[in-house]
Design a protein around this motif. Structure first.
Motif, PDB file in Angstrom:
ATOM      1  N   PHE A   1       0.837  -1.186   0.000  1.00 40.29           N
ATOM      2  CA  PHE A   1       0.000   0.000   0.000  1.00 40.29           C
ATOM      3  C   PHE A   1       0.879   1.246   0.000  1.00 40.29           C
ATOM      4  CE2 PHE A   1      -4.497  -1.086   1.156  1.00 40.29           C
ATOM      5  CZ  PHE A   1      -4.364  -2.455   1.031  1.00 40.29           C
ATOM      6  N   THR A   2       0.329   2.354  -0.493  1.00 43.22           N
ATOM      7  CA  THR A   2       1.011   3.632  -0.374  1.00 43.22           C
ATOM      8  C   THR A   2       0.516   4.329   0.886  1.00 43.22           C
ATOM      9  OG1 THR A   2      -0.662   4.766  -1.685  1.00 43.22           O
ATOM     10  CG2 THR A   2       1.222   3.849  -2.876  1.00 43.22           C
ATOM     11  N   TYR A   3       1.227   5.366   1.314  1.00 42.43           N
ATOM     12  CA  TYR A   3       0.903   6.032   2.565  1.00 42.43           C
ATOM     13  C   TYR A   3      -0.499   6.612   2.540  1.00 42.43           C
ATOM     14  CZ  TYR A   3       1.532   8.812   6.756  1.00 42.43           C
ATOM     15  OH  TYR A   3       1.397   9.340   8.007  1.00 42.43           O
ATOM     16  N   ILE A   4      -0.888   7.181   1.426  1.00 42.62           N
ATOM     17  CA  ILE A   4      -2.189   7.822   1.365  1.00 42.62           C
ATOM     18  C   ILE A   4      -3.322   6.818   1.556  1.00 42.62           C
ATOM     19  CG2 ILE A   4      -2.486   7.624  -1.143  1.00 42.62           C
ATOM     20  CD1 ILE A   4      -3.658  10.480  -1.087  1.00 42.62           C
ATOM     21  N   ASP A   5      -3.075   5.568   1.242  1.00 40.47           N
ATOM     22  CA  ASP A   5      -4.113   4.546   1.362  1.00 40.47           C
ATOM     23  C   ASP A   5      -4.217   3.965   2.767  1.00 40.47           C
ATOM     24  OD1 ASP A   5      -3.111   3.444  -1.851  1.00 40.47           O
ATOM     25  OD2 ASP A   5      -4.949   4.528  -1.361  1.00 40.47           O
ATOM     26  N   MET A   6      -3.195   4.183   3.580  1.00 43.10           N
ATOM     27  CA  MET A   6      -3.149   3.567   4.906  1.00 43.10           C
ATOM     28  C   MET A   6      -4.162   4.204   5.857  1.00 43.10           C
ATOM     29  SD  MET A   6      -0.789   1.204   4.811  1.00 43.10           S
ATOM     30  CE  MET A   6      -0.358   0.891   6.530  1.00 43.10           C
ATOM     31  N   HIS A   7      -4.669   3.393   6.765  1.00 41.41           N
ATOM     32  CA  HIS A   7      -5.449   3.891   7.885  1.00 41.41           C
ATOM     33  C   HIS A   7      -4.461   4.191   9.012  1.00 41.41           C
ATOM     34  CE1 HIS A   7      -9.544   2.813   6.442  1.00 41.41           C
ATOM     35  NE2 HIS A   7      -8.838   2.011   5.678  1.00 41.41           N
ATOM     36  N   MET A   8      -4.444   5.444   9.448  1.00 39.20           N
ATOM     37  CA  MET A   8      -3.514   5.890  10.482  1.00 39.20           C
ATOM     38  C   MET A   8      -4.293   6.397  11.687  1.00 39.20           C
ATOM     39  SD  MET A   8      -0.667   5.399   8.864  1.00 39.20           S
ATOM     40  CE  MET A   8       0.425   6.135  10.092  1.00 39.20           C
ATOM     41  N   ALA A   9      -3.712   6.243  12.868  1.00 37.77           N
ATOM     42  CA  ALA A   9      -4.434   6.667  14.061  1.00 37.77           C
ATOM     43  C   ALA A   9      -3.484   6.970  15.209  1.00 37.77           C
ATOM     44  CB  ALA A   9      -5.427   5.583  14.493  1.00 37.77           C
ATOM     45  N   TRP A  10      -4.000   7.732  16.156  1.00 35.61           N
ATOM     46  CA  TRP A  10      -3.327   7.994  17.424  1.00 35.61           C
ATOM     47  C   TRP A  10      -4.143   7.362  18.547  1.00 35.61           C
ATOM     48  CZ3 TRP A  10       1.422   9.971  17.823  1.00 35.61           C
ATOM     49  CH2 TRP A  10       1.933  10.727  16.762  1.00 35.61           C
ATOM     50  N   PHE A  11      -3.430   6.694  19.435  1.00 37.08           N
ATOM     51  CA  PHE A  11      -4.024   6.137  20.638  1.00 37.08           C
ATOM     52  C   PHE A  11      -3.245   6.656  21.840  1.00 37.08           C
ATOM     53  CE2 PHE A  11      -6.976   2.949  19.044  1.00 37.08           C
ATOM     54  CZ  PHE A  11      -6.606   2.885  17.711  1.00 37.08           C
ATOM     55  N   ARG A  12      -3.833   6.531  23.004  1.00 39.27           N
ATOM     56  CA  ARG A  12      -3.105   6.905  24.212  1.00 39.27           C
ATOM     57  C   ARG A  12      -3.433   5.919  25.318  1.00 39.27           C
ATOM     58  NH1 ARG A  12      -6.289  12.500  25.935  1.00 39.27           N
ATOM     59  NH2 ARG A  12      -8.054  11.516  26.998  1.00 39.27           N
TER      60      ARG A  12
END
Length: 129
Positions: free
Chosen positions: A32-43
Motif C-alpha cells: 500500500f502507499t501512505y495515502i491509502d493507509m489507515h492511520m491513528a493515534w491512541f493513548r
C-alpha cells in the motif's frame, strides 16, 4: 517491515499546545502507499486501557475523533513525508499518557486498537495543572 516512530511529546502545563509526529517507513512491505493507509493515534494512561484518540484515512477523506478531544485535537498527515501529526490544543491533566501511532491497511472501526497491526513505541505526554 513497517516502522512507526513518534516524537513531540513532553511535559507541559494545562492549556498549552503540543504537536506529535509519527514518521512511517517500510510501507512497500504492505503493498500500500501512505495515502491509502489507515492511520491513528491512541493513548494509554497508567493503569488504564489503550484508547483511541483520532484516526484518518486520507484516500477516503475521513477522520474520526474521540469525544473527549473533539474541538481540541486535529489529526493530519503529510503524504510527501509519510508523516502523521496530532495537533493538541488546550491540553488538560487528563490528557496525560503515552501516545502511540498506529497503522493498518484495512480498518472497520478506526478508534479500536484491536484493528491495527503496526505500532510505534510511543511518546510521553504529561500535562500538569
Amino acid at each position: 517491515q513497517v516502522q512507526l516512530v513518534e516524537s513531540g511529546g513532553g511535559s507541559v502545563q494545562t492549556g498549552v499546545s503540543l504537536r506529535l509526529s509519527c514518521a512511517t517507513s517500510g510501507l512497500s512491505y504492505t503493498g500500500f502507499t501512505y495515502i491509502d493507509m489507515h492511520m491513528a493515534w491512541f493513548r494509554q494512561a497508567p493503569g488504564k486501557e489503550r484508547e483511541g484518540v483520532a484516526a484518518i484515512n486520507d484516500a477516503a477523506g475521513t477522520t474520526s475523533y474521540a469525544g473527549f478531544v473533539k474541538g481540541r485535537f486535529t489529526i493530519s498527515q503529510d503524504n510527501a513525508k509519510n508523516t502523521l501529526y496530532l495537533q493538541m490544543n488546550s491540553l488538560k491533566p487528563e490528557d496525560t499518557g503515552m501516545y502511540y501511532c498506529a497503522a493498518d491497511t484495512t480498518v472497520s472501526y478506526p478508534l479500536r486498537h484491536q484493528q491495527y497491526t503496526y505500532w510505534g513505541q510511543g511518546t510521553q505526554v504529561t500535562v500538569s495543572s
